[in-house]
Write a protein that holds these residues in place. Structure first.
Motif, PDB file in Angstrom:
ATOM      1  N   ARG A  54       0.871  -1.183   0.000  1.00 53.89           N
ATOM      2  CA  ARG A  54       0.000   0.000   0.000  1.00 53.89           C
ATOM      3  C   ARG A  54       0.900   1.222   0.000  1.00 53.89           C
ATOM      4  O   ARG A  54       1.685   1.431   0.916  1.00 53.89           O
ATOM      5  CB  ARG A  54      -0.914   0.009   1.224  1.00 53.89           C
ATOM      6  N   LEU A  55       0.808   2.018  -1.049  1.00 52.51           N
ATOM      7  CA  LEU A  55       1.713   3.145  -1.217  1.00 52.51           C
ATOM      8  C   LEU A  55       1.376   4.280  -0.260  1.00 52.51           C
ATOM      9  O   LEU A  55       0.205   4.631  -0.075  1.00 52.51           O
ATOM     10  CB  LEU A  55       1.658   3.663  -2.653  1.00 52.51           C
ATOM     11  N   HIS A  56       2.412   4.853   0.351  1.00 52.11           N
ATOM     12  CA  HIS A  56       2.294   6.086   1.120  1.00 52.11           C
ATOM     13  C   HIS A  56       2.710   7.289   0.284  1.00 52.11           C
ATOM     14  O   HIS A  56       2.167   8.374   0.432  1.00 52.11           O
ATOM     15  CB  HIS A  56       3.154   6.012   2.384  1.00 52.11           C
ATOM     16  N   GLY A  57       3.729   7.107  -0.539  1.00 55.72           N
ATOM     17  CA  GLY A  57       4.213   8.176  -1.405  1.00 55.72           C
ATOM     18  C   GLY A  57       5.033   7.597  -2.534  1.00 55.72           C
ATOM     19  O   GLY A  57       5.572   6.497  -2.439  1.00 55.72           O
ATOM     20  N   THR A  58       5.109   8.348  -3.627  1.00 56.54           N
ATOM     21  CA  THR A  58       5.949   7.925  -4.753  1.00 56.54           C
ATOM     22  C   THR A  58       6.489   9.157  -5.468  1.00 56.54           C
ATOM     23  O   THR A  58       5.763  10.133  -5.677  1.00 56.54           O
ATOM     24  CB  THR A  58       5.170   7.023  -5.736  1.00 56.54           C
ATOM     25  N   GLY A  59       7.757   9.120  -5.817  1.00 59.66           N
ATOM     26  CA  GLY A  59       8.355  10.223  -6.536  1.00 59.66           C
ATOM     27  C   GLY A  59       8.039  10.167  -8.017  1.00 59.66           C
ATOM     28  O   GLY A  59       7.720   9.115  -8.576  1.00 59.66           O
ATOM     29  N   ILE A  60       8.115  11.334  -8.657  1.00 60.43           N
ATOM     30  CA  ILE A  60       8.059  11.411 -10.113  1.00 60.43           C
ATOM     31  C   ILE A  60       9.480  11.616 -10.602  1.00 60.43           C
ATOM     32  O   ILE A  60      10.161  12.559 -10.197  1.00 60.43           O
ATOM     33  CB  ILE A  60       7.156  12.561 -10.593  1.00 60.43           C
ATOM     34  N   CYS A  61       9.943  10.721 -11.465  1.00 59.52           N
ATOM     35  CA  CYS A  61      11.306  10.748 -11.986  1.00 59.52           C
ATOM     36  C   CYS A  61      11.261  11.148 -13.461  1.00 59.52           C
ATOM     37  O   CYS A  61      10.253  10.946 -14.147  1.00 59.52           O
ATOM     38  CB  CYS A  61      11.934   9.362 -11.811  1.00 59.52           C
ATOM     39  N   HIS A  62      12.372  11.687 -13.943  1.00 57.88           N
ATOM     40  CA  HIS A  62      12.467  12.056 -15.356  1.00 57.88           C
ATOM     41  C   HIS A  62      12.176  10.861 -16.262  1.00 57.88           C
ATOM     42  O   HIS A  62      11.573  11.017 -17.333  1.00 57.88           O
ATOM     43  CB  HIS A  62      13.861  12.614 -15.639  1.00 57.88           C
ATOM     44  N   THR A  63      12.551   9.660 -15.837  1.00 56.09           N
ATOM     45  CA  THR A  63      12.308   8.471 -16.646  1.00 56.09           C
ATOM     46  C   THR A  63      10.812   8.219 -16.834  1.00 56.09           C
ATOM     47  O   THR A  63      10.377   7.752 -17.892  1.00 56.09           O
ATOM     48  CB  THR A  63      12.987   7.242 -16.012  1.00 56.09           C
ATOM     49  N   ASP A  64      10.010   8.513 -15.816  1.00 52.40           N
ATOM     50  CA  ASP A  64       8.558   8.385 -15.971  1.00 52.40           C
ATOM     51  C   ASP A  64       8.057   9.290 -17.091  1.00 52.40           C
ATOM     52  O   ASP A  64       7.217   8.883 -17.909  1.00 52.40           O
ATOM     53  CB  ASP A  64       7.848   8.762 -14.662  1.00 52.40           C
ATOM     54  N   LEU A  65       8.566  10.513 -17.130  1.00 56.38           N
ATOM     55  CA  LEU A  65       8.111  11.467 -18.142  1.00 56.38           C
ATOM     56  C   LEU A  65       8.614  11.083 -19.524  1.00 56.38           C
ATOM     57  O   LEU A  65       7.894  11.234 -20.519  1.00 56.38           O
ATOM     58  CB  LEU A  65       8.576  12.877 -17.764  1.00 56.38           C
ATOM     59  N   VAL A  66       9.839  10.573 -19.611  1.00 61.35           N
ATOM     60  CA  VAL A  66      10.383  10.118 -20.888  1.00 61.35           C
ATOM     61  C   VAL A  66       9.546   8.974 -21.442  1.00 61.35           C
ATOM     62  O   VAL A  66       9.244   8.924 -22.649  1.00 61.35           O
ATOM     63  CB  VAL A  66      11.855   9.695 -20.717  1.00 61.35           C
ATOM     64  N   CYS A  67       9.145   8.055 -20.585  1.00 58.65           N
ATOM     65  CA  CYS A  67       8.324   6.923 -21.033  1.00 58.65           C
ATOM     66  C   CYS A  67       6.916   7.382 -21.400  1.00 58.65           C
ATOM     67  O   CYS A  67       6.321   6.870 -22.364  1.00 58.65           O
ATOM     68  CB  CYS A  67       8.291   5.843 -19.963  1.00 58.65           C
ATOM     69  N   ARG A  68       6.378   8.325 -20.656  1.00 62.58           N
ATOM     70  CA  ARG A  68       5.077   8.892 -21.034  1.00 62.58           C
ATOM     71  C   ARG A  68       5.130   9.513 -22.427  1.00 62.58           C
ATOM     72  O   ARG A  68       4.177   9.416 -23.207  1.00 62.58           O
ATOM     73  CB  ARG A  68       4.672   9.960 -20.013  1.00 62.58           C
ATOM     74  N   ASP A  69       6.272  10.125 -22.741  1.00 67.17           N
ATOM     75  CA  ASP A  69       6.369  10.929 -23.958  1.00 67.17           C
ATOM     76  C   ASP A  69       6.988  10.197 -25.144  1.00 67.17           C
ATOM     77  O   ASP A  69       7.314  10.823 -26.150  1.00 67.17           O
ATOM     78  CB  ASP A  69       7.163  12.209 -23.667  1.00 67.17           C
ATOM     79  N   GLY A  70       7.188   8.881 -25.039  1.00 66.07           N
ATOM     80  CA  GLY A  70       7.584   8.170 -26.239  1.00 66.07           C
ATOM     81  C   GLY A  70       8.658   7.115 -26.112  1.00 66.07           C
ATOM     82  O   GLY A  70       8.850   6.329 -27.049  1.00 66.07           O
ATOM     83  N   PHE A  71       9.415   7.077 -25.005  1.00 69.16           N
ATOM     84  CA  PHE A  71      10.350   5.964 -24.852  1.00 69.16           C
ATOM     85  C   PHE A  71       9.533   4.671 -24.894  1.00 69.16           C
ATOM     86  O   PHE A  71       8.500   4.571 -24.233  1.00 69.16           O
ATOM     87  CB  PHE A  71      11.114   6.073 -23.533  1.00 69.16           C
ATOM     88  N   PRO A  72       9.959   3.678 -25.676  1.00 71.72           N
ATOM     89  CA  PRO A  72       9.065   2.559 -25.985  1.00 71.72           C
ATOM     90  C   PRO A  72       8.692   1.676 -24.796  1.00 71.72           C
ATOM     91  O   PRO A  72       9.489   0.874 -24.324  1.00 71.72           O
ATOM     92  CB  PRO A  72       9.841   1.760 -27.039  1.00 71.72           C
ATOM     93  N   VAL A  73       7.472   1.866 -24.327  1.00 73.10           N
ATOM     94  CA  VAL A  73       6.839   0.965 -23.367  1.00 73.10           C
ATOM     95  C   VAL A  73       5.440   0.661 -23.900  1.00 73.10           C
ATOM     96  O   VAL A  73       4.854   1.469 -24.624  1.00 73.10           O
ATOM     97  CB  VAL A  73       6.744   1.583 -21.946  1.00 73.10           C
TER      98      VAL A  73
END
Length: 385
Positions: free
Chosen positions: A50-69
């Motif tokens: 059960r998550l209490h907190g999670t960071g946003i990392c540059h890699t999350d944004l890169v994958c959102r914006d087109g890095f192949p996932v």
């Protein structure tokens, strides 16, 4: 969710899928969309957190914006929370343990056997494949439709997450668990790059290009290691100021400095013995390399364009005996390095919380915008009780 009262473990036969809220990416470059999903019980070797907190990392944004996932997918890989269920075979953790969820590894290849999980032979499919490894499938569903998950063995942009027990690090219960998630990636990457990858020694000079969470974590570690000079090259004034507060001896604005290489040599008495690039930009990497002293070493951990080339001539390497090292996750073994960072945090020598600004989970798009713009160094999403 039923728990066996005699041993504190969930009764797998009666566990049902857990209803969760999760932020989905449905199209490249699109927004995070918070929706209801279901999360299957943990399988063998897995835990549910059960998550209490999670960071946003540059890699999350890169994958959102087109890095192949694969899409649709739940991203997020800097999660921290409480273990609520255990899969078969898990002995290292108990229900109720506070944990930081870090990157995934196979635990069996030669590098994993050498306690080098950042260079696991299956690093890419485990962390970017969007499914359980090695058997495939996903623990996330929306109705009867599967949703890709298991991003970095967690997909922590959600109220609950599944991951391998070996990827989770148990932490002391008196620590601020909701803030610890960034230790899983950006902060152990920056600090580990200095301490483990570049092996910076006392009285050696160090420069870092980029004053984000990774770069400032590197600054804090360089100060702890008592580097002679610690220089940050960063265009944002507020980040330069914070770098100086955290231990940098000089901060250079590349936009107003005519010759960054000359400025670095002047600031360090002739050249930098260890340098770290967090930008992934070839023109910045060239500056970092040219600023190296003889026998210096440059670390690379920024995300470059897929077709980017290393802007370094072989003869320059040879004549100066200089080196270039690509770095993943700071060469860290999370099970040992995250506790080291927390010990430094307790002693006041690694105040990573100064980099954090918190947001409610539902404000994930606002937090992502602030991260992308550079307004915030490390956004951390918080989940309600």
């Amino acid at each position: 969710m039923s728990i066996d009262p005699t041993i504190g473990r969930p009764l797998q036969s009666v566990l049902k899928p857990q209803r969760i809220r999760a932020a989905l990416v449905r199209q490249v470059g699109g927004p995070f969309i918070v929706e209801d999903l279901s999360l299957s019980p943990p399988g063998r070797g897995e835990i549910m957190v059960r998550l209490h907190g999670t960071g946003i990392c540059h890699t999350d944004l890169v994958c959102r914006d087109g890095f192949p996932v694969p899409l649709p997918i739940v991203l997020g890989h800097e999660g921290a929370g409480t273990v609520v269920a255990l899969g078969d075979g898990v002995e290292s953790l108990q229900v109720g343990d506070p944990v930081v969820m870090s990157f995934g590894s196979c635990g069996q290849c030669p590098n994993c056997a050498r306690h080098q999980p950042a260079y696991c032979h299956s690093m890419v499919p485990i962390n970017f494949g969007g499914q359980r490894w090695p058997d495939g499938g996903t623990a996330l569903q929306q109705g009867d439709r599967p949703v890709h998950g298991h991003f970095f063995d967690q997909s922590s942009f959600a109220t609950y997450a599944i991951g391998q027990a070996r990827s989770a690090v148990k932490v002391d219960p008196d620590l601020p668990l909701h803030l610890l998630g960034p230790l899983a990636c950006s902060m152990q990457t920056g600090a580990g790059a200095v301490m483990r990858s570049l092996r910076l020694q006392r009285d050696e000079s160090f420069a870092v290009f980029g004053g984000g969470a990774v770069g400032l974590s590197a600054v804090m570690m360089a100060r702890h290691l008592e580097a002679s000079h610690i220089v940050v090259v960063e265009p944002v004034a507020a980040r330069r100021a914070l770098a100086l507060e955290l231990g940098a001896t000089a901060a250079i604005d590349p936009r107003s400095t005519g010759d960054v290489v000359t400025a670095l040599r002047e600031a360090t008495g002739g050249g930098v013995y260890r340098a770290l690039d967090t930008t992934g930009l070839p023109q910045v990497i060239e500056q970092a390399f040219q600023a190296l002293a003889p026998n210096g070493l440059l670390g690379l951990l920024g995300v470059s364009a897929p077709d980017a080339q290393l802007p370094v001539r072989i003869m320059d390497l040879v004549l100066r005996g200089a080196g270039v090292k690509a770095i993943l996750e700071g060469d860290s073994d999370p099970q040992t390095f995250i506790p080291q960072l927390l010990a430094l945090y307790r002693s006041g020598r690694f105040p990573f919380d100064r980099l954090v600004r918190t947001y409610p989970f539902e404000a994930i798009n606002e937090a992502a915008r602030a991260a992308a713009s550079g307004e915030v160094i490390k956004p951390v999403l918080l989940f309600g009780a």
